[in-house]
Design an enzyme around this catalytic site. Sequence first.
Site, PDB file in Angstrom:
ATOM      1  N   HIS A 369       0.802  -1.228   0.000  1.00 27.14           N
ATOM      2  CA  HIS A 369       0.000   0.000   0.000  1.00 27.14           C
ATOM      3  C   HIS A 369       0.827   1.266   0.000  1.00 27.14           C
ATOM      4  O   HIS A 369       0.259   2.349   0.155  1.00 27.14           O
ATOM      5  CB  HIS A 369      -0.908   0.056   1.226  1.00 27.14           C
ATOM      6  CG  HIS A 369      -1.968  -0.990   1.265  1.00 27.14           C
ATOM      7  ND1 HIS A 369      -3.214  -0.807   0.726  1.00 27.14           N
ATOM      8  CD2 HIS A 369      -1.958  -2.239   1.767  1.00 27.14           C
ATOM      9  CE1 HIS A 369      -3.943  -1.890   0.917  1.00 27.14           C
ATOM     10  NE2 HIS A 369      -3.196  -2.787   1.550  1.00 27.14           N
ATOM     11  N   LYS A 546      -7.735  14.069   4.372  1.00 26.34           N
ATOM     12  CA  LYS A 546      -6.879  12.880   4.357  1.00 26.34           C
ATOM     13  C   LYS A 546      -5.824  13.090   5.434  1.00 26.34           C
ATOM     14  O   LYS A 546      -5.710  14.187   5.987  1.00 26.34           O
ATOM     15  CB  LYS A 546      -6.223  12.690   2.987  1.00 26.34           C
ATOM     16  CG  LYS A 546      -5.585  13.982   2.431  1.00 26.34           C
ATOM     17  CD  LYS A 546      -5.056  13.809   1.019  1.00 26.34           C
ATOM     18  CE  LYS A 546      -6.104  13.937  -0.075  1.00 26.34           C
ATOM     19  NZ  LYS A 546      -6.328  12.722  -0.843  1.00 26.34           N
ATOM     20  N   ARG A 547      -5.033  12.049   5.752  1.00 21.48           N
ATOM     21  CA  ARG A 547      -3.935  12.266   6.685  1.00 21.48           C
ATOM     22  C   ARG A 547      -3.027  13.387   6.189  1.00 21.48           C
ATOM     23  O   ARG A 547      -2.899  13.591   4.970  1.00 21.48           O
ATOM     24  CB  ARG A 547      -3.128  10.967   6.859  1.00 21.48           C
ATOM     25  CG  ARG A 547      -3.846   9.922   7.694  1.00 21.48           C
ATOM     26  CD  ARG A 547      -4.087  10.402   9.119  1.00 21.48           C
ATOM     27  NE  ARG A 547      -2.853  10.409   9.884  1.00 21.48           N
ATOM     28  CZ  ARG A 547      -2.514   9.507  10.805  1.00 21.48           C
ATOM     29  NH1 ARG A 547      -3.340   8.506  11.094  1.00 21.48           N
ATOM     30  NH2 ARG A 547      -1.379   9.580  11.450  1.00 21.48           N
ATOM     31  N   LYS A 552       1.211  14.413   0.242  1.00 25.05           N
ATOM     32  CA  LYS A 552      -0.169  14.719  -0.163  1.00 25.05           C
ATOM     33  C   LYS A 552      -0.342  16.214  -0.456  1.00 25.05           C
ATOM     34  O   LYS A 552      -1.339  16.636  -1.016  1.00 25.05           O
ATOM     35  CB  LYS A 552      -1.140  14.269   0.918  1.00 25.05           C
ATOM     36  CG  LYS A 552      -1.178  12.738   1.103  1.00 25.05           C
ATOM     37  CD  LYS A 552      -2.100  12.348   2.250  1.00 25.05           C
ATOM     38  CE  LYS A 552      -2.016  10.880   2.630  1.00 25.05           C
ATOM     39  NZ  LYS A 552      -2.773   9.996   1.719  1.00 25.05           N
TER      40      LYS A 552
HETATM   41  C1  26V Z   1       2.848   2.029   7.996  1.00 28.69           C
HETATM   42  C2  26V Z   1       3.087   1.861   9.312  1.00 28.69           C
HETATM   43  C3  26V Z   1       4.453   1.614   9.732  1.00 28.69           C
HETATM   44  C4  26V Z   1       4.558   1.144  11.138  1.00 28.69           C
HETATM   45  C5  26V Z   1       3.679   1.916  12.069  1.00 28.69           C
HETATM   46  C6  26V Z   1       2.244   1.813  11.680  1.00 28.69           C
HETATM   47  C7  26V Z   1       2.046   1.937  10.237  1.00 28.69           C
HETATM   48  C8  26V Z   1       0.768   2.139   9.768  1.00 28.69           C
HETATM   49  C9  26V Z   1       0.559   2.289   8.422  1.00 28.69           C
HETATM   50  C10 26V Z   1       1.594   2.241   7.539  1.00 28.69           C
HETATM   51  C11 26V Z   1       1.394   2.400   6.077  1.00 28.69           C
HETATM   52  C12 26V Z   1       0.142   3.036   5.705  1.00 28.69           C
HETATM   53  C13 26V Z   1      -0.083   2.756   4.287  1.00 28.69           C
HETATM   54  C14 26V Z   1      -1.385   3.290   3.797  1.00 28.69           C
HETATM   55  O1  26V Z   1      -2.320   3.622   4.516  1.00 28.69           O
HETATM   56  N1  26V Z   1      -1.452   3.357   2.504  1.00 28.69           N
HETATM   57  C15 26V Z   1      -2.639   3.845   1.831  1.00 28.69           C
HETATM   58  O2  26V Z   1      -3.378   2.714   1.419  1.00 28.69           O
HETATM   59  C16 26V Z   1      -4.564   3.084   0.766  1.00 28.69           C
HETATM   60  C17 26V Z   1      -5.338   1.813   0.484  1.00 28.69           C
HETATM   61  O3  26V Z   1      -4.661   1.032  -0.434  1.00 28.69           O
HETATM   62  C18 26V Z   1      -4.244   3.863  -0.487  1.00 28.69           C
HETATM   63  O4  26V Z   1      -5.453   4.278  -1.078  1.00 28.69           O
HETATM   64  C19 26V Z   1      -3.390   5.075  -0.170  1.00 28.69           C
HETATM   65  O5  26V Z   1      -2.973   5.709  -1.350  1.00 28.69           O
HETATM   66  C20 26V Z   1      -2.180   4.662   0.637  1.00 28.69           C
HETATM   67  O6  26V Z   1      -1.467   5.790   1.104  1.00 28.69           O
END
Ligand code: 26V
Length: 809
Positions: A369, A546-547, A552
Amino acid sequence: MTEQPSAPALPSLQTALDAGALRSDTLREDILRHLRYSLGKDPAHASVYDWRMALSFALRDRIVGPWFAATKRTYASGAKRVYYLSMEFLIGRILEDAAINLGLHEACRVAVADLGQDWAALVEDEPDAALGNGGLGRLAACFMDSMATLGVPAHGYGIRYEHGLFRQRFEGGQQVETPEDWLSQKHPWEFERPEVAYEIGFKGHVTYDGDRARWHPGESVLATGHDMPVIGWKGRWANTLRLWAAAPTTLFDLERFNRGDYAAAAEPEALARTISRVLYPDDTTYQGKELRLKQEYFLTSAALQDILRRFGNSGQDPLSLGRHVAVQLNDTHPAIAGPELIRLLVDDHGVGFEEAAETAVSVLGFTNHTLMPEALERWATYLMGNTLPRHMQIIERIDDWHARSHPKRPANTAIVRDDQVHMGELAFIMAHRVNGVSALHSDLVASSLFPDLAALHPGRIVNETNGITPRRWLKLANPGLAGLADEAGAAGWEADLDRLRRLEPLAEDAGFREKFRAVKQANKARLADWLGGGLNPAAMFDIQVKRIHEYKRQLMNVLETIALWQAIRDDPGGAWAPRVKIFGGKAAPGYAVAKEIVRLINDVGAVLNADEVTRDLLRVVYPPNYNVSMAERLIPAADLSEQISTAGTEASGTGNMKFALNGALTIGTLDGANVEIREQVGAENFFLFGLTTEEATATRATPDHSRAAIEASPILQRVLQTIAEGRFSHEEPGRYRGLVDRLWTNDHFLVASDFDAYWQAQRRVDAAWHDPASWNRMAVLNAARMGYFSSDRTISGYMSDIWDVSSLL
Ligand code: 26V
């Protein structure tokens, strides 16, 4: 013709709820019964909370029938099952969604009104289930809805965090985080399963017997299951979301307690419970936190033990697991599933290592993702070796096994390198399919994230473009537009979103456009009321929610807002399109730059909103604590959707889809799923601007690119000058000096290089706004052409390309 031996009939589904259950008077009686016997309240003394609980229980009762029937059919059919493992499920409120899927929306309204209660007040009393950070968690929630709608026999597995994503407040414009506590009230949608409990070990040491080993954990906790039924559209099928809570293996140390050392006696319990205490709020950087690794292993091990227990009950050969079970890994967070499955097969079931590894690969799928290098998980080998010693050994064996099967593999494909375990490589090697979440993103996964692994494993990478559930994001969030779609001949779109195409010809019909506009106007008036501050509902509602991340580019949006303000001040009598700029989103607590951007938006808002010259033409609002239920208010009221990430950085985006489905026009870059949205709605109905992915890469490699861009843009120069002078931070003129300096010298996300193109695209938006007939025509076409972005379509793709499962409906 030869006669086919007829398959034994499957147990019937409880599809149509029995007639009684659909009636508002039976519902009313059930609410009163629950109020009395489940809540112990009489109507005269019941609070909104009590009524909401009673109603939730009455609805939950109506889910149980279809849920049991679906479970029975799944067992009887022996069909292959899907398990979706995710550290995040960003569900939001459940009550109204359940009512809609059960076909009881109207009955609820009537029953509740008969009881002298206000339906909307009950709905709003429910806290959001915010067990996720952003897009990845919300996608998991949409997928659960779609799997239940399509009749896929599936379980979701996650963690029952006591505290979901933090609450955001602003103090003097700055973000302040407070803990979220959705579980301080009873959670009416879950069933606790005290009998479903697994021991999860950590640390300790390992003893050997050939391939087999015995791990003697030094610590352990119990994972106990909490089940939430997930009901699909029309109540035809229901699946389970099983969330794990951590509990101590021994309740407390009685000896210490009796000695009077109460705190020490309770310590094991407190320690165990920390594992499911909080959701990690940081989705920007990977912090090497032992607790995070423990959480990931806790989820994964509990899920796999549960899966193998269920499979074991069917008495089949463990090596056939891949024919009966598909496990999908939502990003690398549960990627320890590969080693854990091998461990369970080898150490507990006596399978040989290679057969176990091949079996694991046949079972697992991995979804990526994000391309952000800092979000790719890596664990120091000492941490992995210390926390999960047996897994560390298995990971090294997997690496050997892979190296032997691919003797020429480049060094950077190794899982263990630079004293780190690379979870991306681990997940890739252990999955039979790896997917990206939009066409562009999947190409980048293959070309830049895992180019060497992609070459070693041709055909492994596939694309599954994201989608959103039309039930929540149209029917629930925008009843006005949903009703108009029904009326205009697209009825049935809830389960077949392509039917919205039937609205396409109506884009030419002035009468229909007027109705469409009236729905939007009503949504905007409602939002303006809710936001307060006397916003003009006739102004363009321009929304970015969004975040908060540098990639972004909320910063670019606020810079353009300042530029527009200056332009209006220069020419207050000009033909400006009145705008309300709405921002929403949380910054990770440790992400200083994101927090600076939050503060800047608020500081700019304070100055602009107080300016008598411009305030009727331009306002900035930033309601705090953006979450799923706020999205449901904002998105249906948007005229313009801001999807302005630097090309090549946003994996997909799903907010972009929600806005377009609700008739907003998009101003956006060629990034993530924007590319496909534009293809679907037509380039002429989309405000495109900015560098392409290739151009962005080339620009970034050009020395002094941002200096050159700023020097070439008088508008941007003036904006930066104004900020640097402290115009928005009188009490502390230097507040944004650092931020401005970084734009000059270190502009990785190319805010400066894309600024002028963005400014010009916004002026094209202004021009379009001045022609309402044409604007509304484009808006209708956007909504009508969004069928492709139903998450039902996405799930159908996973079913055929990755899971090889079929519907049991
Ligand atoms: C990474 C980590 C690293 C460790 C700590 C906790 C944590 C939590 C989340 C993440 C990665 C987040 C990735 C994410 O949310 N990606 C989003 O995924 C969506 C669904 O596929 C997509 O539409 C977005 O473009 C993308 O940013």
